[in-house]
Design a protein around this motif. Structure first.
Motif, PDB file in Angstrom:
ATOM      1  N   ARG A  43      86.681  78.863  77.612  1.00 30.95           N
ATOM      2  CA  ARG A  43      85.296  78.422  77.799  1.00 30.95           C
ATOM      3  C   ARG A  43      85.050  77.223  76.887  1.00 30.95           C
ATOM      4  O   ARG A  43      85.270  77.296  75.685  1.00 30.95           O
ATOM      5  CB  ARG A  43      84.341  79.555  77.419  1.00 30.95           C
ATOM      6  N   PRO A  44      84.664  76.083  77.464  1.00 25.50           N
ATOM      7  CA  PRO A  44      84.413  74.933  76.586  1.00 25.50           C
ATOM      8  C   PRO A  44      83.119  75.151  75.812  1.00 25.50           C
ATOM      9  O   PRO A  44      82.137  75.629  76.375  1.00 25.50           O
ATOM     10  CB  PRO A  44      84.302  73.752  77.555  1.00 25.50           C
ATOM     11  N   ILE A  45      83.106  74.822  74.537  1.00 26.64           N
ATOM     12  CA  ILE A  45      81.933  75.078  73.697  1.00 26.64           C
ATOM     13  C   ILE A  45      81.162  73.789  73.421  1.00 26.64           C
ATOM     14  O   ILE A  45      79.955  73.732  73.560  1.00 26.64           O
ATOM     15  CB  ILE A  45      82.354  75.769  72.379  1.00 26.64           C
ATOM     16  N   ASP A  46      81.892  72.756  73.069  1.00 30.35           N
ATOM     17  CA  ASP A  46      81.235  71.471  72.795  1.00 30.35           C
ATOM     18  C   ASP A  46      82.279  70.369  72.877  1.00 30.35           C
ATOM     19  O   ASP A  46      83.483  70.640  72.791  1.00 30.35           O
ATOM     20  CB  ASP A  46      80.619  71.490  71.384  1.00 30.35           C
ATOM     21  N   THR A  47      81.805  69.165  73.065  1.00 30.85           N
ATOM     22  CA  THR A  47      82.712  68.025  73.007  1.00 30.85           C
ATOM     23  C   THR A  47      82.006  66.901  72.278  1.00 30.85           C
ATOM     24  O   THR A  47      80.808  66.683  72.475  1.00 30.85           O
ATOM     25  CB  THR A  47      83.193  67.602  74.408  1.00 30.85           C
ATOM     26  N   HIS A  48      82.735  66.261  71.401  1.00 33.09           N
ATOM     27  CA  HIS A  48      82.153  65.174  70.619  1.00 33.09           C
ATOM     28  C   HIS A  48      83.266  64.191  70.291  1.00 33.09           C
ATOM     29  O   HIS A  48      84.292  64.592  69.727  1.00 33.09           O
ATOM     30  CB  HIS A  48      81.525  65.745  69.341  1.00 33.09           C
ATOM     31  N   LYS A  49      83.057  62.949  70.711  1.00 28.24           N
ATOM     32  CA  LYS A  49      84.088  61.912  70.513  1.00 28.24           C
ATOM     33  C   LYS A  49      85.441  62.394  71.044  1.00 28.24           C
ATOM     34  O   LYS A  49      85.528  62.720  72.210  1.00 28.24           O
ATOM     35  CB  LYS A  49      84.178  61.502  69.034  1.00 28.24           C
ATOM     36  N   ASN A  50      86.455  62.497  70.169  1.00 30.78           N
ATOM     37  CA  ASN A  50      87.792  62.900  70.636  1.00 30.78           C
ATOM     38  C   ASN A  50      88.083  64.380  70.378  1.00 30.78           C
ATOM     39  O   ASN A  50      89.241  64.786  70.367  1.00 30.78           O
ATOM     40  CB  ASN A  50      88.871  62.040  69.953  1.00 30.78           C
ATOM     41  N   ILE A  51      87.023  65.165  70.143  1.00 33.13           N
ATOM     42  CA  ILE A  51      87.220  66.582  69.832  1.00 33.13           C
ATOM     43  C   ILE A  51      86.620  67.487  70.902  1.00 33.13           C
ATOM     44  O   ILE A  51      85.470  67.323  71.288  1.00 33.13           O
ATOM     45  CB  ILE A  51      86.583  66.947  68.472  1.00 33.13           C
ATOM     46  N   LEU A  52      87.427  68.427  71.353  1.00 32.13           N
ATOM     47  CA  LEU A  52      86.944  69.443  72.291  1.00 32.13           C
ATOM     48  C   LEU A  52      86.993  70.800  71.575  1.00 32.13           C
ATOM     49  O   LEU A  52      88.049  71.209  71.103  1.00 32.13           O
ATOM     50  CB  LEU A  52      87.860  69.463  73.525  1.00 32.13           C
ATOM     51  N   ALA A  53      85.826  71.439  71.476  1.00 33.35           N
ATOM     52  CA  ALA A  53      85.776  72.790  70.904  1.00 33.35           C
ATOM     53  C   ALA A  53      85.726  73.760  72.057  1.00 33.35           C
ATOM     54  O   ALA A  53      84.937  73.596  72.983  1.00 33.35           O
ATOM     55  CB  ALA A  53      84.541  72.947  70.025  1.00 33.35           C
ATOM     56  N   MET A  54      86.617  74.746  72.016  1.00 36.67           N
ATOM     57  CA  MET A  54      86.647  75.714  73.131  1.00 36.67           C
ATOM     58  C   MET A  54      86.970  77.109  72.624  1.00 36.67           C
ATOM     59  O   MET A  54      87.400  77.288  71.483  1.00 36.67           O
ATOM     60  CB  MET A  54      87.662  75.274  74.183  1.00 36.67           C
ATOM     61  N   GLU A  55      86.760  78.048  73.501  1.00 36.79           N
ATOM     62  CA  GLU A  55      87.089  79.436  73.197  1.00 36.79           C
ATOM     63  C   GLU A  55      88.561  79.544  72.796  1.00 36.79           C
ATOM     64  O   GLU A  55      89.427  78.908  73.410  1.00 36.79           O
ATOM     65  CB  GLU A  55      86.838  80.246  74.487  1.00 36.79           C
ATOM     66  N   PHE A  56      88.819  80.334  71.776  1.00 39.45           N
ATOM     67  CA  PHE A  56      90.189  80.573  71.346  1.00 39.45           C
ATOM     68  C   PHE A  56      90.774  81.678  72.215  1.00 39.45           C
ATOM     69  O   PHE A  56      90.215  82.772  72.300  1.00 39.45           O
ATOM     70  CB  PHE A  56      90.203  80.969  69.865  1.00 39.45           C
TER      71      PHE A  56
END
Ligand SMILES: Nc1ncnc2c1ncn2[C@@H]1O[C@H](COP(=O)(O)OP(=O)(O)OP(=O)(O)O)[C@@H](O)[C@H]1O
Ligand SMILES: [Mg+2]
Length: 263
Positions: free
Chosen positions: A136-149
Protein backbone atom coordinates in the motif's frame (compact mmCIF):
# COMPACT_ATOMS: atom_id res chain seq x y z
CA UNK A 1 19.14 28.75 12.91
CA UNK A 2 15.95 26.81 12.34
CA UNK A 3 15.00 24.80 15.36
CA UNK A 4 14.65 21.12 14.61
CA UNK A 5 11.81 19.05 15.90
CA UNK A 6 12.56 16.02 18.08
CA UNK A 7 11.67 13.65 15.25
CA UNK A 8 13.99 15.34 12.86
CA UNK A 9 16.80 15.31 15.38
CA UNK A 10 16.18 11.60 15.75
CA UNK A 11 16.36 11.23 11.99
CA UNK A 12 19.62 13.17 12.06
CA UNK A 13 21.02 10.70 14.55
CA UNK A 14 19.85 7.80 12.45
CA UNK A 15 21.38 9.28 9.37
CA UNK A 16 24.62 9.76 11.32
CA UNK A 17 24.45 6.14 12.37
CA UNK A 18 24.33 5.22 8.73
CA UNK A 19 27.79 6.73 8.52
CA UNK A 20 26.88 9.94 6.84
CA UNK A 21 29.65 12.37 7.64
CA UNK A 22 28.84 16.00 8.14
CA UNK A 23 31.40 18.01 6.22
CA UNK A 24 29.97 21.36 7.07
CA UNK A 25 26.51 22.69 7.69
CA UNK A 26 25.64 22.74 4.00
CA UNK A 27 27.13 19.55 2.64
CA UNK A 28 26.63 16.01 3.73
CA UNK A 29 28.81 13.31 2.36
CA UNK A 30 26.83 10.18 1.87
CA UNK A 31 27.22 6.47 2.13
CA UNK A 32 26.55 4.59 -1.11
CA UNK A 33 25.51 7.78 -2.81
CA UNK A 34 22.00 7.50 -1.42
CA UNK A 35 21.47 10.60 0.59
CA UNK A 36 22.55 13.54 -1.47
CA UNK A 37 21.46 16.87 -0.09
CA UNK A 38 18.11 16.90 -1.91
CA UNK A 39 17.28 13.40 -0.64
CA UNK A 40 18.13 14.34 2.93
CA UNK A 41 15.91 17.36 2.64
CA UNK A 42 13.11 15.16 1.30
CA UNK A 43 13.62 12.74 4.22
CA UNK A 44 13.40 15.65 6.66
CA UNK A 45 10.19 16.81 4.99
CA UNK A 46 8.65 13.35 5.43
CA UNK A 47 9.83 13.24 9.05
CA UNK A 48 8.32 16.65 9.71
CA UNK A 49 5.07 15.42 8.21
CA UNK A 50 5.13 12.45 10.56
CA UNK A 51 5.42 9.84 7.82
CA UNK A 52 8.88 8.70 8.99
CA UNK A 53 9.75 8.44 12.66
CA UNK A 54 13.15 6.84 12.28
CA UNK A 55 15.25 5.12 9.67
CA UNK A 56 16.15 1.46 9.88
CA UNK A 57 18.61 -0.57 7.90
CA UNK A 58 19.03 -1.01 4.20
CA UNK A 59 16.86 -3.73 2.67
CA UNK A 60 18.17 -3.56 -0.85
CA UNK A 61 20.48 -1.68 -3.16
CA UNK A 62 19.17 -1.88 -6.69
CA UNK A 63 20.10 -0.39 -10.04
CA UNK A 64 17.97 2.71 -9.65
CA UNK A 65 16.79 2.72 -6.07
CA UNK A 66 17.63 1.75 -2.52
CA UNK A 67 15.02 0.35 -0.19
CA UNK A 68 15.18 1.00 3.54
CA UNK A 69 13.21 -0.16 6.49
CA UNK A 70 11.79 2.73 8.48
CA UNK A 71 9.50 3.31 11.36
CA UNK A 72 6.30 5.04 10.36
CA UNK A 73 3.34 5.94 12.50
CA UNK A 74 3.41 2.99 14.89
CA UNK A 75 4.43 0.51 12.23
CA UNK A 76 7.26 -0.47 9.94
CA UNK A 77 7.28 1.00 6.48
CA UNK A 78 9.48 0.55 3.42
CA UNK A 79 11.15 3.58 1.87
CA UNK A 80 12.16 3.29 -1.73
CA UNK A 81 14.64 6.03 -2.54
CA UNK A 82 15.40 6.54 -6.20
CA UNK A 83 18.93 7.69 -6.82
CA UNK A 84 19.02 11.12 -8.32
CA UNK A 85 22.34 10.21 -9.91
CA UNK A 86 20.85 7.07 -11.43
CA UNK A 87 22.66 5.96 -14.55
CA UNK A 88 19.68 4.19 -16.03
CA UNK A 89 17.48 7.23 -16.11
CA UNK A 90 17.47 7.30 -19.91
CA UNK A 91 15.41 4.12 -19.89
CA UNK A 92 12.98 5.79 -17.44
CA UNK A 93 12.54 8.60 -19.91
CA UNK A 94 11.49 6.09 -22.54
CA UNK A 95 8.75 4.59 -20.34
CA UNK A 96 7.42 7.99 -19.29
CA UNK A 97 7.37 9.50 -22.80
CA UNK A 98 4.76 7.00 -24.03
CA UNK A 99 2.51 7.51 -21.00
CA UNK A 100 -0.16 10.20 -21.52
CA UNK A 101 -0.34 10.82 -17.76
CA UNK A 102 3.13 12.30 -17.91
CA UNK A 103 2.98 14.22 -21.16
CA UNK A 104 3.54 17.61 -19.56
CA UNK A 105 6.59 17.01 -17.44
CA UNK A 106 9.73 18.89 -18.32
CA UNK A 107 12.30 16.35 -19.33
CA UNK A 108 14.93 17.32 -16.85
CA UNK A 109 16.68 14.47 -15.14
CA UNK A 110 15.48 15.29 -11.64
CA UNK A 111 11.92 15.87 -12.82
CA UNK A 112 11.94 12.53 -14.57
CA UNK A 113 13.06 10.77 -11.40
CA UNK A 114 10.42 12.58 -9.33
CA UNK A 115 7.76 11.74 -11.92
CA UNK A 116 8.94 8.14 -11.92
CA UNK A 117 8.57 7.96 -8.12
CA UNK A 118 5.04 9.38 -8.37
CA UNK A 119 4.30 6.94 -11.14
CA UNK A 120 5.24 4.02 -8.90
CA UNK A 121 3.01 5.45 -6.15
CA UNK A 122 0.06 5.76 -8.53
CA UNK A 123 0.63 2.36 -10.10
CA UNK A 124 0.69 0.68 -6.68
CA UNK A 125 -2.44 2.60 -5.70
CA UNK A 126 -4.26 1.52 -8.86
CA UNK A 127 -3.20 -2.08 -8.40
CA UNK A 128 -4.32 -2.07 -4.75
CA UNK A 129 -7.65 -0.46 -5.59
CA UNK A 130 -8.33 -3.36 -7.92
CA UNK A 131 -7.63 -5.90 -5.20
CA UNK A 132 -4.12 -6.96 -6.15
CA UNK A 133 -1.72 -7.85 -3.33
CA UNK A 134 0.93 -5.13 -3.56
CA UNK A 135 2.45 -2.74 -0.98
CA UNK A 136 0.00 0.00 0.00
CA UNK A 137 1.60 3.29 -1.00
CA UNK A 138 1.67 5.73 1.93
CA UNK A 139 3.25 8.88 0.57
CA UNK A 140 5.53 10.12 -2.14
CA UNK A 141 7.82 13.11 -1.99
CA UNK A 142 10.52 14.01 -4.50
CA UNK A 143 12.51 10.78 -5.07
CA UNK A 144 11.11 8.94 -2.05
CA UNK A 145 8.22 6.49 -2.00
CA UNK A 146 6.91 5.45 1.42
CA UNK A 147 4.91 2.25 1.34
CA UNK A 148 3.63 -0.57 3.46
CA UNK A 149 6.37 -2.91 4.59
CA UNK A 150 5.70 -6.40 3.26
CA UNK A 151 7.25 -8.73 5.77
CA UNK A 152 7.26 -10.12 9.24
CA UNK A 153 8.80 -8.02 12.02
CA UNK A 154 11.85 -6.34 10.50
CA UNK A 155 12.31 -9.05 7.90
CA UNK A 156 10.90 -8.61 4.40
CA UNK A 157 9.14 -11.60 2.94
CA UNK A 158 11.38 -13.62 0.63
CA UNK A 159 11.42 -13.07 -3.10
CA UNK A 160 9.61 -15.72 -5.12
CA UNK A 161 13.07 -16.50 -6.49
CA UNK A 162 14.32 -17.52 -3.03
CA UNK A 163 11.51 -19.89 -2.13
CA UNK A 164 11.42 -23.58 -2.89
CA UNK A 165 7.84 -24.65 -3.49
CA UNK A 166 5.96 -27.89 -3.79
CA UNK A 167 4.45 -28.43 -7.24
CA UNK A 168 1.01 -27.94 -5.78
CA UNK A 169 1.88 -24.62 -4.08
CA UNK A 170 3.63 -23.49 -7.24
CA UNK A 171 0.49 -24.20 -9.24
CA UNK A 172 -1.65 -22.18 -6.83
CA UNK A 173 0.76 -19.24 -6.75
CA UNK A 174 1.13 -19.26 -10.53
CA UNK A 175 -2.66 -19.18 -10.85
CA UNK A 176 -2.91 -16.24 -8.46
CA UNK A 177 -0.24 -14.27 -10.32
CA UNK A 178 -1.94 -14.84 -13.68
CA UNK A 179 -5.23 -13.77 -12.10
CA UNK A 180 -3.51 -10.60 -10.83
CA UNK A 181 -2.11 -9.89 -14.30
CA UNK A 182 -5.59 -10.19 -15.71
CA UNK A 183 -6.99 -7.75 -13.13
CA UNK A 184 -4.03 -5.45 -13.63
CA UNK A 185 -4.70 -5.39 -17.37
CA UNK A 186 -8.48 -5.20 -17.41
CA UNK A 187 -9.28 -3.17 -14.31
CA UNK A 188 -6.19 -1.20 -13.38
CA UNK A 189 -5.39 -0.92 -17.12
CA UNK A 190 -1.73 -1.49 -16.41
CA UNK A 191 1.04 -3.81 -17.51
CA UNK A 192 3.66 -4.47 -14.83
CA UNK A 193 6.55 -4.32 -17.27
CA UNK A 194 9.24 -5.89 -15.08
CA UNK A 195 7.53 -8.91 -13.64
CA UNK A 196 9.72 -11.82 -12.64
CA UNK A 197 10.61 -13.93 -9.60
CA UNK A 198 12.69 -10.91 -8.49
CA UNK A 199 9.71 -8.58 -8.20
CA UNK A 200 7.29 -10.83 -6.35
CA UNK A 201 7.45 -11.24 -2.57
CA UNK A 202 5.88 -14.32 -1.06
CA UNK A 203 4.18 -14.54 2.32
CA UNK A 204 5.61 -17.90 3.46
CA UNK A 205 2.64 -18.78 5.65
CA UNK A 206 -0.28 -17.89 3.35
CA UNK A 207 1.66 -18.21 0.06
CA UNK A 208 0.15 -14.89 -1.05
CA UNK A 209 2.29 -13.38 -3.80
CA UNK A 210 2.80 -9.59 -3.60
CA UNK A 211 3.65 -7.73 -6.77
CA UNK A 212 6.28 -5.04 -6.13
CA UNK A 213 8.51 -2.67 -8.12
CA UNK A 214 5.86 -0.98 -10.26
CA UNK A 215 7.76 2.16 -11.26
CA UNK A 216 8.01 1.01 -14.86
CA UNK A 217 4.43 -0.24 -15.13
CA UNK A 218 2.65 1.36 -18.08
CA UNK A 219 -0.91 2.05 -19.08
CA UNK A 220 -2.42 0.12 -21.96
CA UNK A 221 -1.98 3.07 -24.33
CA UNK A 222 1.78 2.72 -24.12
CA UNK A 223 3.04 1.62 -27.54
CA UNK A 224 5.03 -1.23 -25.98
CA UNK A 225 2.39 -2.34 -23.44
CA UNK A 226 1.68 -5.63 -25.18
CA UNK A 227 5.36 -6.40 -25.69
CA UNK A 228 5.96 -5.75 -21.99
CA UNK A 229 3.07 -8.05 -21.12
CA UNK A 230 4.49 -10.79 -23.35
CA UNK A 231 7.83 -10.40 -21.63
CA UNK A 232 6.20 -10.55 -18.17
CA UNK A 233 4.42 -13.77 -19.16
CA UNK A 234 7.63 -15.22 -20.58
CA UNK A 235 9.56 -14.44 -17.36
CA UNK A 236 6.87 -16.06 -15.25
CA UNK A 237 6.55 -19.22 -17.30
CA UNK A 238 10.35 -19.51 -17.38
CA UNK A 239 10.43 -19.43 -13.58
CA UNK A 240 7.55 -21.85 -13.06
CA UNK A 241 8.79 -24.37 -15.61
CA UNK A 242 10.91 -26.08 -12.95
CA UNK A 243 7.71 -26.98 -11.12
CA UNK A 244 6.35 -28.72 -14.17
CA UNK A 245 4.10 -25.81 -15.12
CA UNK A 246 4.30 -25.31 -18.86
CA UNK A 247 1.38 -23.28 -20.12
CA UNK A 248 1.09 -21.99 -23.65
CA UNK A 249 2.29 -18.38 -23.49
CA UNK A 250 0.09 -17.31 -26.40
CA UNK A 251 -2.92 -18.77 -24.64
CA UNK A 252 -2.07 -16.90 -21.41
CA UNK A 253 -1.73 -13.67 -23.35
CA UNK A 254 -5.11 -14.31 -24.94
CA UNK A 255 -6.75 -14.99 -21.55
CA UNK A 256 -5.27 -11.89 -19.94
CA UNK A 257 -6.20 -9.54 -22.77
CA UNK A 258 -9.49 -11.12 -23.83
CA UNK A 259 -11.87 -8.70 -22.08
CA UNK A 260 -10.20 -5.66 -23.60
CA UNK A 261 -10.24 -7.11 -27.07
CA UNK A 262 -13.95 -7.84 -26.82
CA UNK A 263 -14.80 -4.28 -25.82
N1 LIG B 1 7.21 -2.75 0.37
C1 LIG B 1 8.25 -3.54 0.61
N2 LIG B 1 8.31 -4.29 1.73
C2 LIG B 1 9.37 -5.09 1.97
N3 LIG B 1 10.43 -5.21 1.16
C3 LIG B 1 10.42 -4.49 0.02
C4 LIG B 1 9.35 -3.63 -0.31
N4 LIG B 1 9.62 -3.04 -1.50
C5 LIG B 1 10.80 -3.52 -1.87
N5 LIG B 1 11.30 -4.39 -0.97
C6 LIG B 1 12.59 -5.12 -1.05
O1 LIG B 1 13.51 -4.33 -1.74
C7 LIG B 1 13.93 -4.99 -2.92
C8 LIG B 1 14.05 -3.98 -4.05
O2 LIG B 1 12.80 -3.38 -4.31
P1 LIG B 1 12.30 -3.08 -5.78
O3 LIG B 1 12.25 -4.35 -6.55
O4 LIG B 1 11.07 -2.28 -5.68
O5 LIG B 1 13.43 -2.14 -6.31
P2 LIG B 1 14.65 -2.44 -7.32
O6 LIG B 1 14.55 -3.76 -7.95
O7 LIG B 1 15.87 -2.05 -6.62
O8 LIG B 1 14.30 -1.39 -8.33
P3 LIG B 1 15.17 -1.03 -9.56
O9 LIG B 1 15.62 -2.29 -10.21
O10 LIG B 1 14.15 -0.26 -10.33
O11 LIG B 1 16.30 -0.23 -9.00
C9 LIG B 1 12.90 -6.06 -3.16
O12 LIG B 1 13.45 -7.14 -3.82
C10 LIG B 1 12.43 -6.42 -1.79
O13 LIG B 1 13.29 -7.38 -1.22
MG1 LIG C 1 13.05 -5.08 -8.26
Amino acid sequence: MVKKSKDIRKLDTDVDKMRIRRKDSEHLKVKENVFDEATLKALYDLARKGVIESLGGSISTGKEANVFLAEGKDKNIALKIYRISSSTFNSMDEYIRGDPRFSNIRHKKKDIIFAWTKKEYRNLMRARECGIAAPRPIDTHKNILAMEFIGEGDKPYPLLKEVKLSEQSAQTIFGTIIHYLEILYNEAKLVHGDLSEYNILLDPSTLEPYLIDMGQSVTLEHPSANDFLKRDIRNLTRHFKKYGIQPDEEELLRIITEKQRNK
